[in-house]
Design an enzyme around this catalytic site. Structure first.
Site, PDB file in Angstrom:
ATOM      1  N   PRO A 113       0.593  -1.241  -0.131  1.00  0.00           N
ATOM      2  CA  PRO A 113       0.049   0.032   0.120  1.00  0.00           C
ATOM      3  C   PRO A 113       0.690   1.568  -0.230  1.00  0.00           C
ATOM      4  CG  PRO A 113      -0.640  -1.372   2.086  1.00  0.00           C
ATOM      5  CD  PRO A 113       0.981  -1.687   0.974  1.00  0.00           C
ATOM      6  N   GLU A 114       0.430   2.458  -0.898  1.00  0.00           N
ATOM      7  CA  GLU A 114       1.245   3.406  -0.936  1.00  0.00           C
ATOM      8  C   GLU A 114      -0.017   4.753  -0.836  1.00  0.00           C
ATOM      9  OE1 GLU A 114       4.030   3.500  -4.188  1.00  0.00           O
ATOM     10  OE2 GLU A 114       4.054   1.493  -4.667  1.00  0.00           O
ATOM     11  N   HIS A 119      -4.850 -14.239   9.879  1.00  0.00           N
ATOM     12  CA  HIS A 119      -3.999 -13.047   9.704  1.00  0.00           C
ATOM     13  C   HIS A 119      -4.693 -11.545  10.629  1.00  0.00           C
ATOM     14  CE1 HIS A 119      -1.180 -15.561   7.763  1.00  0.00           C
ATOM     15  NE2 HIS A 119      -1.783 -16.178   6.713  1.00  0.00           N
ATOM     16  N   ARG A 171       2.289 -10.649   7.159  1.00  0.00           N
ATOM     17  CA  ARG A 171       3.071 -10.684   7.458  1.00  0.00           C
ATOM     18  C   ARG A 171       4.046  -9.781   8.720  1.00  0.00           C
ATOM     19  NH1 ARG A 171       6.091  -9.662   1.029  1.00  0.00           N
ATOM     20  NH2 ARG A 171       7.714  -9.596   2.591  1.00  0.00           N
TER      21      ARG A 171
END
Length: 271
Positions: free
Chosen positions: A2-3, A93, A112
């Site tokens: 995500p930017e 997650h 992650r």
DNA sequence: AATCGTTCCTGATAGC
DNA sequence: TGCTATCAGGAACGAT
């Protein structure tokens, strides 16, 4: 990853759904995602509060609560928020769940676990946000600003675009795309850029980021909007992830290089 | 002051 | 088949 366009899309998706909703319960399932607080403090600070504002600053998400507390999230590589109108069983997650009084539920997930949530008390300056450079889509980002910031620095223009204290929100995908768009080599040291280069750089940054926001971001692998939908800008990528394939502009091969331990994609003929 | 290297983390993939 | 090694990278932090 995500930017700016991805974070903006998530924020826009969440804003109309959770603004002014009252938090009934907060559950931290993975304490490691909390940056500056502990589970019990985090959970009790949220319960009973409503969400006053949902904002973005660079790649950070900012939730302002009605007690003045601010919840800051950086999604890093694979972090995400997902909104559900009914309670869902947390997935493998899912690290934080936030229940609202109307039965809706927000899941923070991150396979992650690079992403972080930080909680700040009212009226405290948030250093991580203070040191960010201007928004590339805002009024303070200009060719002159970028040229002044560059000065006699010797770093490459790719590295400059990734420096969040210079410009907030550009990451590895859009840095390559912006440089291709304005036909500037990613390896150019910033002290060698001409005034005209800075002008084109700023124009391309605005153009690419605006277009990517319209497309709801780029789904290269994991990214999804807060509704679980894929973005659309991956269809518009000109160089990122296209090593060995044909440049859309000149027909030559797109190359991959490594700069600062990160992949850069570019066309050696066009740039 | 500016720049560079390391750390965090796990799913996907390559190689044997 | 099953194992290990490698790779992806944003930001914080330490070292130079």
């Amino acid at each position: 990853m995500p930017e700016l366009p991805e974070v903006e899309s998530i924020v826009r998706g969440l804003r109309p759904r959770i603004t002014d909703k009252v938090i009934e319960k907060a559950d931290v399932l993975e304490p490691r995602v909390l940056q500056n607080t502990i589970v019990s403090e985090f959970e009790s600070a949220l319960v009973g509060q409503s969400v006053s504002k949902v904002k973005r600053r660079g790649k950070f998400m900012v939730f302002v609560l009605n007690n003045g507390f601010r919840l800051i999230t950086h999604l890093r590589m694979t972090g995400n928020y997902r909104y559900f109108s009914y309670k869902q069983i947390p997935g493998k997650h899912t690290h934080v769940t936030i229940d609202f009084e109307d039965g809706a539920q927000l899941h923070y997930k991150d396979q992650r676990r690079f992403g972080r949530l930080a909680l700040y008390k009212p009226d405290i300056k948030i250093e991580t946000l203070e040191k960010l450079g201007p928004e590339p889509l805002g009024p303070d980002f200009s060719p002159r600003y970028l040229q002044n910031k560059s000065g006699q620095r010797k770093i490459s223009v790719k590295q400059l675009l990734l420096d969040q204290s210079v410009i907030a929100g550009i990451g590895n995908i859009y840095a390559s795309e912006i440089l291709f768009d304005c036909a500037v080599s990613p390896f150019t040291p910033v002290n060698q850029l001409k005034t005209a280069d800075f002008k084109r750089l700023v124009e391309s940054a605005r153009k690419i980021l605006n277009k990517a926001v319209k497309c709801l971001g780029t789904t290269f692998s994991d990214y999804r909007t807060s509704d679980g939908e894929k973005g659309g800008f991956q269809e518009c990528l000109q160089v990122y992830g296209r090593a060995g394939r044909t440049c859309f502009r000149c027909g030559g091969p797109v190359k991959r290089a490594v700069q600062g331990q990160r992949a850069t994609f570019y066309c050696p003929r066009c740039q």
